[in-house]
Design a protein around this motif. Sequence first.
Motif, PDB file in Angstrom:
ATOM      1  N   MET A 167       0.837  -1.206   0.000  1.00 44.76           N
ATOM      2  CA  MET A 167       0.000   0.000   0.000  1.00 44.76           C
ATOM      3  C   MET A 167       0.870   1.254   0.000  1.00 44.76           C
ATOM      4  N   ALA A 168       0.308   2.328  -0.556  1.00 44.38           N
ATOM      5  CA  ALA A 168       1.096   3.556  -0.693  1.00 44.38           C
ATOM      6  C   ALA A 168       0.228   4.782  -0.466  1.00 44.38           C
ATOM      7  N   ASP A 169       0.776   5.748   0.282  1.00 39.76           N
ATOM      8  CA  ASP A 169       0.204   7.097   0.265  1.00 39.76           C
ATOM      9  C   ASP A 169       1.235   8.006  -0.403  1.00 39.76           C
ATOM     10  N   ASP A 170       1.099   9.316  -0.238  1.00 41.21           N
ATOM     11  CA  ASP A 170       2.005  10.221  -0.962  1.00 41.21           C
ATOM     12  C   ASP A 170       3.435  10.194  -0.401  1.00 41.21           C
ATOM     13  N   LEU A 171       3.594   9.725   0.829  1.00 41.28           N
ATOM     14  CA  LEU A 171       4.916   9.768   1.464  1.00 41.28           C
ATOM     15  C   LEU A 171       5.648   8.438   1.467  1.00 41.28           C
ATOM     16  N   ALA A 172       4.904   7.340   1.479  1.00 42.72           N
ATOM     17  CA  ALA A 172       5.578   6.040   1.578  1.00 42.72           C
ATOM     18  C   ALA A 172       4.793   4.983   0.827  1.00 42.72           C
ATOM     19  N   TYR A 173       5.548   4.118   0.164  1.00 43.56           N
ATOM     20  CA  TYR A 173       4.967   2.936  -0.480  1.00 43.56           C
ATOM     21  C   TYR A 173       5.670   1.741   0.171  1.00 43.56           C
ATOM     22  N   ILE A 174       4.875   0.901   0.845  1.00 46.91           N
ATOM     23  CA  ILE A 174       5.492  -0.170   1.650  1.00 46.91           C
ATOM     24  C   ILE A 174       4.981  -1.571   1.279  1.00 46.91           C
ATOM     25  N   ALA A 175       5.812  -2.559   1.601  1.00 49.43           N
ATOM     26  CA  ALA A 175       5.394  -3.970   1.612  1.00 49.43           C
ATOM     27  C   ALA A 175       5.570  -4.438   3.048  1.00 49.43           C
ATOM     28  N   HIS A 176       4.544  -5.100   3.587  1.00 52.30           N
ATOM     29  CA  HIS A 176       4.625  -5.607   4.962  1.00 52.30           C
ATOM     30  C   HIS A 176       4.215  -7.066   4.973  1.00 52.30           C
ATOM     31  N   ASN A 177       5.144  -7.919   5.367  1.00 54.58           N
ATOM     32  CA  ASN A 177       4.841  -9.345   5.454  1.00 54.58           C
ATOM     33  C   ASN A 177       4.242  -9.621   6.838  1.00 54.58           C
ATOM     34  N   LEU A 178       2.963  -9.988   6.849  1.00 52.30           N
ATOM     35  CA  LEU A 178       2.267 -10.172   8.133  1.00 52.30           C
ATOM     36  C   LEU A 178       2.686 -11.454   8.834  1.00 52.30           C
ATOM     37  N   ARG A 179       3.303 -12.375   8.084  1.00 50.81           N
ATOM     38  CA  ARG A 179       3.708 -13.657   8.706  1.00 50.81           C
ATOM     39  C   ARG A 179       5.038 -13.524   9.444  1.00 50.81           C
ATOM     40  N   ASN A 180       6.014 -12.827   8.830  1.00 49.83           N
ATOM     41  CA  ASN A 180       7.342 -12.766   9.467  1.00 49.83           C
ATOM     42  C   ASN A 180       7.700 -11.368   9.981  1.00 49.83           C
ATOM     43  N   GLY A 181       6.794 -10.395   9.767  1.00 47.40           N
ATOM     44  CA  GLY A 181       7.009  -9.046  10.294  1.00 47.40           C
ATOM     45  C   GLY A 181       7.924  -8.167   9.453  1.00 47.40           C
ATOM     46  N   LYS A 182       8.509  -8.715   8.362  1.00 46.05           N
ATOM     47  CA  LYS A 182       9.440  -7.895   7.579  1.00 46.05           C
ATOM     48  C   LYS A 182       8.709  -6.748   6.874  1.00 46.05           C
ATOM     49  N   LEU A 183       9.383  -5.592   6.822  1.00 44.45           N
ATOM     50  CA  LEU A 183       8.796  -4.385   6.248  1.00 44.45           C
ATOM     51  C   LEU A 183       9.783  -3.802   5.233  1.00 44.45           C
ATOM     52  N   ALA A 184       9.272  -3.378   4.070  1.00 47.79           N
ATOM     53  CA  ALA A 184      10.179  -2.820   3.056  1.00 47.79           C
ATOM     54  C   ALA A 184       9.633  -1.498   2.542  1.00 47.79           C
ATOM     55  N   ILE A 226       9.683  -2.967 -11.165  1.00 43.15           N
ATOM     56  CA  ILE A 226      11.012  -3.441 -10.746  1.00 43.15           C
ATOM     57  C   ILE A 226      11.197  -3.170  -9.253  1.00 43.15           C
ATOM     58  N   GLY A 227      10.850  -1.955  -8.844  1.00 42.95           N
ATOM     59  CA  GLY A 227      10.967  -1.600  -7.415  1.00 42.95           C
ATOM     60  C   GLY A 227      10.040  -2.450  -6.555  1.00 42.95           C
ATOM     61  N   THR A 228       8.845  -2.740  -7.082  1.00 45.57           N
ATOM     62  CA  THR A 228       7.881  -3.555  -6.325  1.00 45.57           C
ATOM     63  C   THR A 228       8.411  -4.973  -6.126  1.00 45.57           C
ATOM     64  N   LEU A 229       8.999  -5.554  -7.175  1.00 44.40           N
ATOM     65  CA  LEU A 229       9.527  -6.910  -7.012  1.00 44.40           C
ATOM     66  C   LEU A 229      10.658  -6.925  -5.979  1.00 44.40           C
ATOM     67  N   SER A 230      11.480  -5.871  -6.016  1.00 45.75           N
ATOM     68  CA  SER A 230      12.564  -5.760  -5.042  1.00 45.75           C
ATOM     69  C   SER A 230      11.995  -5.696  -3.613  1.00 45.75           C
ATOM     70  N   MET A 231      10.897  -4.947  -3.442  1.00 44.40           N
ATOM     71  CA  MET A 231      10.261  -4.866  -2.111  1.00 44.40           C
ATOM     72  C   MET A 231       9.754  -6.238  -1.657  1.00 44.40           C
ATOM     73  N   LEU A 232       9.135  -6.965  -2.599  1.00 46.65           N
ATOM     74  CA  LEU A 232       8.570  -8.272  -2.215  1.00 46.65           C
ATOM     75  C   LEU A 232       9.681  -9.240  -1.791  1.00 46.65           C
ATOM     76  N   TYR A 233      10.782  -9.250  -2.558  1.00 51.31           N
ATOM     77  CA  TYR A 233      11.890 -10.135  -2.166  1.00 51.31           C
ATOM     78  C   TYR A 233      12.514  -9.683  -0.847  1.00 51.31           C
ATOM     79  N   ALA A 234      12.452  -8.383  -0.573  1.00 48.10           N
ATOM     80  CA  ALA A 234      12.990  -7.888   0.705  1.00 48.10           C
ATOM     81  C   ALA A 234      12.187  -8.433   1.888  1.00 48.10           C
ATOM     82  N   VAL A 235      10.922  -8.789   1.672  1.00 44.42           N
ATOM     83  CA  VAL A 235      10.104  -9.267   2.798  1.00 44.42           C
ATOM     84  C   VAL A 235       9.798 -10.774   2.748  1.00 44.42           C
ATOM     85  N   PHE A 236      10.192 -11.450   1.674  1.00 45.44           N
ATOM     86  CA  PHE A 236       9.990 -12.910   1.653  1.00 45.44           C
ATOM     87  C   PHE A 236      10.884 -13.571   2.711  1.00 45.44           C
ATOM     88  N   ASP A 237      10.568 -14.844   3.015  1.00 46.27           N
ATOM     89  CA  ASP A 237      11.438 -15.631   3.902  1.00 46.27           C
ATOM     90  C   ASP A 237      12.712 -16.027   3.163  1.00 46.27           C
TER      91      ASP A 237
END
Length: 264
Positions: A102-119, A251-262
């Motif tokens: 999800m994204a607002d004007d200041l931050a676009y984040i990925a949050h893994n609810l299973r392992n807590g990782k945030l990107a 490209i940036g989105t895929l990088s975020m997802l890999y940043a929060v995968f196990d």
Amino acid sequence: MALLTPEDLANMTNALVENDRLIAELTDYSLDGLCRKVYGTAPNKEKIGIIPVTAGGGIIGSFSESLLFAVQHFGMDGFITENTDVAGYYEAVTKGADIILMADDLAYIAHNLRNGKLAHNQICTGRIYAEILCNAKDYIDGKDVLVIGLGKVGTPAVETFLNKKQNVYVFDVDSKRIDEIASMYPVFKYNPEKEPKSFFKIFEATPCADTICESVLKENSIVSTPGIPRGISDELIEKYNVRVVLEPLGIGTLSMLYAVFDSA
Ligand code: NAI
Ligand code: 0TF
């Protein structure tokens, strides 16, 4: 932060497919292969919930749809919530999302609810566009890289290049920012007037056009640039046979997802 417009995203699906192909040609890694190498993680059937957010400037036409395209293009399972904002978050969690985008004007984040990782998008975008240059097989031994634009995307790129033992030359229109970066990191200040120099590897993250001038280019340079609009003209691309990696969101989105995968 410079906000995307629907026009920026109009050709996003083609751009993602074409850039994925170009990255494979330049590095011998597909984009997801490169992300796996960089983060040491892998997808594991996570369900990705994409929540449209109305705060600030509001919903950007096709932002959520572009995220869903990127998720599905790389073989993952995702959905866009019918509700927005907090109701959308509740919907995503109750429908079994493992990862929230999800994204607002200041931050676009990925949050893994299973392992807590945030990107964060800016960090992950800077990192992956820098890694593309570090892994470019033609120039794997060449250590000089020019970074233009030392903001929230450019700074993590500087850190990535330094971690990969590159000689990092930095430039920003704001000379105070160059001084700040040079006081924090072992970089060279690039001065186009006093000491012109050309580069095979150029990273650009500014919100301006024509930031890449002729004097920094070599024949067959690679420009890896998340910056929107594109900082290099069609004329220079053709004249120097420049390969340009640029895509507005996936490209940036895929990088975020890999940043929060196990871990893989
Ligand atoms: P920022 O505002 O934090 O940093 C931009 C930097 O560029 C500033 O330090 C500024 O002084 C510098 N700059 C501006 N004009 C310049 C010029 N003509 N020459 C040299 N330096 C110049 O912005 P941020 O968040 O780092 O974003 C940079 C760009 O990347 C924006 O266009 C943004 O929309 C884009 N972006 C693209 C993404 C993608 O997936 N393609 C993801 C995130 C951001
Ligand atoms: O436009 C931006 C960032 C995106 C970086 C990726 N290239 N520059 N952020 C605003 C996103 C707002 C999204 C909106 N709230 C929605 O549609 O949900």
